[in-house]
Design a protein around this motif. Sequence first.
Motif, PDB file in Angstrom:
ATOM      1  N   ILE A 152       0.853  -1.192   0.000  1.00 10.46           N
ATOM      2  CA  ILE A 152       0.000   0.000   0.000  1.00 10.46           C
ATOM      3  C   ILE A 152       0.885   1.237   0.000  1.00 10.46           C
ATOM      4  CG2 ILE A 152      -1.669   1.317   1.388  1.00 10.46           C
ATOM      5  CD1 ILE A 152      -2.776  -1.477   2.263  1.00 10.46           C
ATOM      6  N   ASP A 153       0.559   2.199  -0.850  1.00 15.14           N
ATOM      7  CA  ASP A 153       1.404   3.375  -1.051  1.00 15.14           C
ATOM      8  C   ASP A 153       1.160   4.481  -0.034  1.00 15.14           C
ATOM      9  OD1 ASP A 153       2.626   2.476  -3.570  1.00 15.14           O
ATOM     10  OD2 ASP A 153       0.612   2.712  -4.399  1.00 15.14           O
ATOM     11  N   PHE A 154      -0.099   4.683   0.346  1.00 17.73           N
ATOM     12  CA  PHE A 154      -0.485   5.892   1.080  1.00 17.73           C
ATOM     13  C   PHE A 154      -1.302   5.477   2.302  1.00 17.73           C
ATOM     14  CE2 PHE A 154      -2.876  10.235   0.398  1.00 17.73           C
ATOM     15  CZ  PHE A 154      -2.461  10.650   1.645  1.00 17.73           C
ATOM     16  N   LEU A 155      -0.866   5.932   3.469  1.00 17.21           N
ATOM     17  CA  LEU A 155      -1.544   5.632   4.725  1.00 17.21           C
ATOM     18  C   LEU A 155      -2.116   6.912   5.334  1.00 17.21           C
ATOM     19  CD1 LEU A 155      -2.201   3.970   7.330  1.00 17.21           C
ATOM     20  CD2 LEU A 155       0.144   4.465   8.066  1.00 17.21           C
ATOM     21  N   THR A 156      -3.382   6.848   5.759  1.00 15.61           N
ATOM     22  CA  THR A 156      -3.980   7.954   6.507  1.00 15.61           C
ATOM     23  C   THR A 156      -4.374   7.462   7.903  1.00 15.61           C
ATOM     24  OG1 THR A 156      -6.236   7.503   5.704  1.00 15.61           O
ATOM     25  CG2 THR A 156      -4.894   9.044   4.422  1.00 15.61           C
ATOM     26  N   ILE A 157      -4.141   8.312   8.901  1.00 16.42           N
ATOM     27  CA  ILE A 157      -4.520   8.010  10.283  1.00 16.42           C
ATOM     28  C   ILE A 157      -5.193   9.250  10.859  1.00 16.42           C
ATOM     29  CG2 ILE A 157      -3.756   7.255  12.565  1.00 16.42           C
ATOM     30  CD1 ILE A 157      -1.239   6.137  11.315  1.00 16.42           C
ATOM     31  N   GLY A 158      -6.401   9.083  11.375  1.00 18.37           N
ATOM     32  CA  GLY A 158      -7.137  10.205  11.953  1.00 18.37           C
ATOM     33  C   GLY A 158      -7.809   9.812  13.255  1.00 18.37           C
ATOM     34  N   GLN A 159      -8.253  10.808  14.001  1.00 15.74           N
ATOM     35  CA  GLN A 159      -8.954  10.585  15.259  1.00 15.74           C
ATOM     36  C   GLN A 159     -10.399  10.163  15.018  1.00 15.74           C
ATOM     37  OE1 GLN A 159      -8.159  11.053  18.810  1.00 15.74           O
ATOM     38  NE2 GLN A 159     -10.168  10.086  18.944  1.00 15.74           N
ATOM     39  N   TYR A 160     -10.823   9.093  15.669  1.00 17.25           N
ATOM     40  CA  TYR A 160     -12.243   8.726  15.625  1.00 17.25           C
ATOM     41  C   TYR A 160     -13.054   9.738  16.419  1.00 17.25           C
ATOM     42  CZ  TYR A 160     -16.600   6.500  17.058  1.00 17.25           C
ATOM     43  OH  TYR A 160     -17.923   6.248  17.323  1.00 17.25           O
ATOM     44  N   LEU A 161     -14.152  10.188  15.824  1.00 13.13           N
ATOM     45  CA  LEU A 161     -15.084  11.089  16.486  1.00 13.13           C
ATOM     46  C   LEU A 161     -16.452  10.417  16.530  1.00 13.13           C
ATOM     47  CD1 LEU A 161     -14.085  14.518  14.882  1.00 13.13           C
ATOM     48  CD2 LEU A 161     -13.406  13.605  17.113  1.00 13.13           C
ATOM     49  N   GLN A 162     -17.057  10.386  17.675  1.00 10.12           N
ATOM     50  CA  GLN A 162     -18.318   9.683  17.884  1.00 10.12           C
ATOM     51  C   GLN A 162     -19.496  10.487  17.342  1.00 10.12           C
ATOM     52  OE1 GLN A 162     -18.821   8.679  22.021  1.00 10.12           O
ATOM     53  NE2 GLN A 162     -20.980   8.126  21.772  1.00 10.12           N
ATOM     54  N   PRO A 163     -20.243   9.946  16.359  1.00  8.86           N
ATOM     55  CA  PRO A 163     -21.344  10.719  15.770  1.00  8.86           C
ATOM     56  C   PRO A 163     -22.525  10.946  16.717  1.00  8.86           C
ATOM     57  CG  PRO A 163     -20.636   8.959  14.293  1.00  8.86           C
ATOM     58  CD  PRO A 163     -19.996   8.696  15.612  1.00  8.86           C
ATOM     59  N   THR A 164     -22.949   9.906  17.443  1.00  6.18           N
ATOM     60  CA  THR A 164     -24.097  10.018  18.347  1.00  6.18           C
ATOM     61  C   THR A 164     -23.840   9.149  19.575  1.00  6.18           C
ATOM     62  OG1 THR A 164     -25.409   8.103  17.636  1.00  6.18           O
ATOM     63  CG2 THR A 164     -25.596  10.106  16.287  1.00  6.18           C
ATOM     64  N   VAL A 165     -24.720   9.261  20.553  1.00  2.00           N
ATOM     65  CA  VAL A 165     -24.564   8.462  21.781  1.00  2.00           C
ATOM     66  C   VAL A 165     -24.768   6.974  21.524  1.00  2.00           C
ATOM     67  CG1 VAL A 165     -25.219  10.352  23.317  1.00  2.00           C
ATOM     68  CG2 VAL A 165     -26.995   8.821  22.422  1.00  2.00           C
ATOM     69  N   LYS A 166     -25.333   6.610  20.386  1.00  4.65           N
ATOM     70  CA  LYS A 166     -25.566   5.218  20.061  1.00  4.65           C
ATOM     71  C   LYS A 166     -24.399   4.585  19.291  1.00  4.65           C
ATOM     72  CE  LYS A 166     -29.649   4.931  21.937  1.00  4.65           C
ATOM     73  NZ  LYS A 166     -29.846   4.076  23.136  1.00  4.65           N
ATOM     74  N   HIS A 167     -23.398   5.372  18.971  1.00  2.40           N
ATOM     75  CA  HIS A 167     -22.235   4.850  18.263  1.00  2.40           C
ATOM     76  C   HIS A 167     -21.138   4.462  19.260  1.00  2.40           C
ATOM     77  CE1 HIS A 167     -24.267   6.662  14.819  1.00  2.40           C
ATOM     78  NE2 HIS A 167     -23.462   5.947  14.051  1.00  2.40           N
ATOM     79  N   ALA A 168     -20.108   3.806  18.752  1.00  2.00           N
ATOM     80  CA  ALA A 168     -18.975   3.406  19.587  1.00  2.00           C
ATOM     81  C   ALA A 168     -18.404   4.613  20.317  1.00  2.00           C
ATOM     82  CB  ALA A 168     -17.904   2.755  18.719  1.00  2.00           C
ATOM     83  N   ALA A 169     -18.035   4.404  21.552  1.00  2.00           N
ATOM     84  CA  ALA A 169     -17.499   5.492  22.366  1.00  2.00           C
ATOM     85  C   ALA A 169     -16.044   5.797  21.988  1.00  2.00           C
ATOM     86  CB  ALA A 169     -17.572   5.122  23.838  1.00  2.00           C
ATOM     87  N   VAL A 170     -15.661   7.048  22.140  1.00  2.00           N
ATOM     88  CA  VAL A 170     -14.256   7.424  22.013  1.00  2.00           C
ATOM     89  C   VAL A 170     -13.523   6.928  23.254  1.00  2.00           C
ATOM     90  CG1 VAL A 170     -12.622   9.341  21.944  1.00  2.00           C
ATOM     91  CG2 VAL A 170     -14.704   9.450  20.578  1.00  2.00           C
ATOM     92  N   ASP A 171     -12.515   6.112  23.044  1.00  2.00           N
ATOM     93  CA  ASP A 171     -11.708   5.627  24.165  1.00  2.00           C
ATOM     94  C   ASP A 171     -10.809   6.736  24.703  1.00  2.00           C
ATOM     95  OD1 ASP A 171     -10.508   3.305  25.765  1.00  2.00           O
ATOM     96  OD2 ASP A 171      -8.740   4.079  24.710  1.00  2.00           O
ATOM     97  N   ARG A 172     -10.206   7.487  23.774  1.00  2.00           N
ATOM     98  CA  ARG A 172      -9.363   8.621  24.170  1.00  2.00           C
ATOM     99  C   ARG A 172      -9.125   9.502  22.967  1.00  2.00           C
ATOM    100  NH1 ARG A 172      -3.516   8.125  23.355  1.00  2.00           N
ATOM    101  NH2 ARG A 172      -3.105   6.311  22.043  1.00  2.00           N
ATOM    102  N   PHE A 173      -8.760  10.749  23.225  1.00  2.00           N
ATOM    103  CA  PHE A 173      -8.351  11.664  22.172  1.00  2.00           C
ATOM    104  C   PHE A 173      -6.828  11.612  22.077  1.00  2.00           C
ATOM    105  CE2 PHE A 173     -12.530  13.483  23.234  1.00  2.00           C
ATOM    106  CZ  PHE A 173     -13.082  13.491  21.967  1.00  2.00           C
ATOM    107  N   VAL A 174      -6.352  11.162  20.942  1.00  2.00           N
ATOM    108  CA  VAL A 174      -4.916  11.000  20.730  1.00  2.00           C
ATOM    109  C   VAL A 174      -4.289  12.372  20.491  1.00  2.00           C
ATOM    110  CG1 VAL A 174      -3.173   9.911  19.258  1.00  2.00           C
ATOM    111  CG2 VAL A 174      -5.303   8.696  19.808  1.00  2.00           C
TER     112      VAL A 174
END
Length: 333
Positions: free
Chosen positions: A251-273
């Motif tokens: 793979i040539d190109f890697l992207t890494i970003g912070q997960y942001l929780q859309p609503t209270v019913k989505h997966a929780a943010v474990d931490r802000f990196v």
Amino acid sequence: MPTLSPRPAAVPSAAALRHPEKAHRPDNPIKRKPEWIRVKAPTHPVYHETRELMRDNKLVTVCEEAACPNIGECWSKRHATMMIMGEICTRACSFCNITTGMPKHLDADEPRRVGDAVAKLGLQHVVVTSVDRDDLKDGGARHFAETIGAIRRAAPDTTIEILTPDFLRKDGALEVVVEARPDVFNHNLETVPKLYPSIRPGARYFHSLRLLDRVKELDPMVFTKSGIMVGLGETRVEVLQVMDDMRSAEIDFLTIGQYLQPTVKHAAVDRFVEPAEFEDYAAMARSKGFLLVSATPLTRSSYHADRDFAALRAAREARLGMQPAGQGARSAV
């Protein structure tokens, strides 16, 4: 003056939820974002022009459907990521804000409208993505190919990046898309393997990895790209292992970003990196041989895609120039 308490957010009924399949899940309170990840509300007049162009052409964008935090900046520069095959996805990933359900029939005129919009926006580079269409025999591969063809006809100088679903159990679908010759083939791994059952339950980590490896086998000169989110509970060692897995697939190109929780019913943010950790990830990825790396809290798959494509092409040219004579194209990238 008395201090006013914030008004509690209204709780929508199950019928009004964007994700009814998540209604039974317990609430995950949304954490307050740190200063380094906050963005301003869009106000630029070009933002509104781009929005109207999408409406006039009856087009869906992942910028809106996925509630991307960069929409104000990107649309103000007339950059928008087109989302084809409707706005309803057959998957129910716990990180994603796109509506889940039974999609409508494909719109045969959509490829033409996408091509026209790309031409009107005057884009040098366009990103086209889609919902998962497990209901279709080919997963929507032919529709991707037709959209690429329509863009080539309407805007022949525009380079094309596609962000595809995994085409799981869709034999022959990948070959159809690669044969249409996109300039960049992107498919996101999204997270580390241990989190797939809770974060990406409809997908398979090693299938997605093999998909990207197969793209290089079919066309060694197409750029491949993939990304992950952090802040979901992964460890640094697991992220580095994903990098190694990606490099094994060339793979040539890697992207890494912070997960942001859309609503209270989505997966929780474990931490802000923190930004320094993203810088560390970027340095490690570069040392592992990626042609290009984008790792910041606000990095998303198509963020600054036009600028990144130019850098990606320049990086390949520089690396090819350093290869020993006679070395194969695939090993060079």
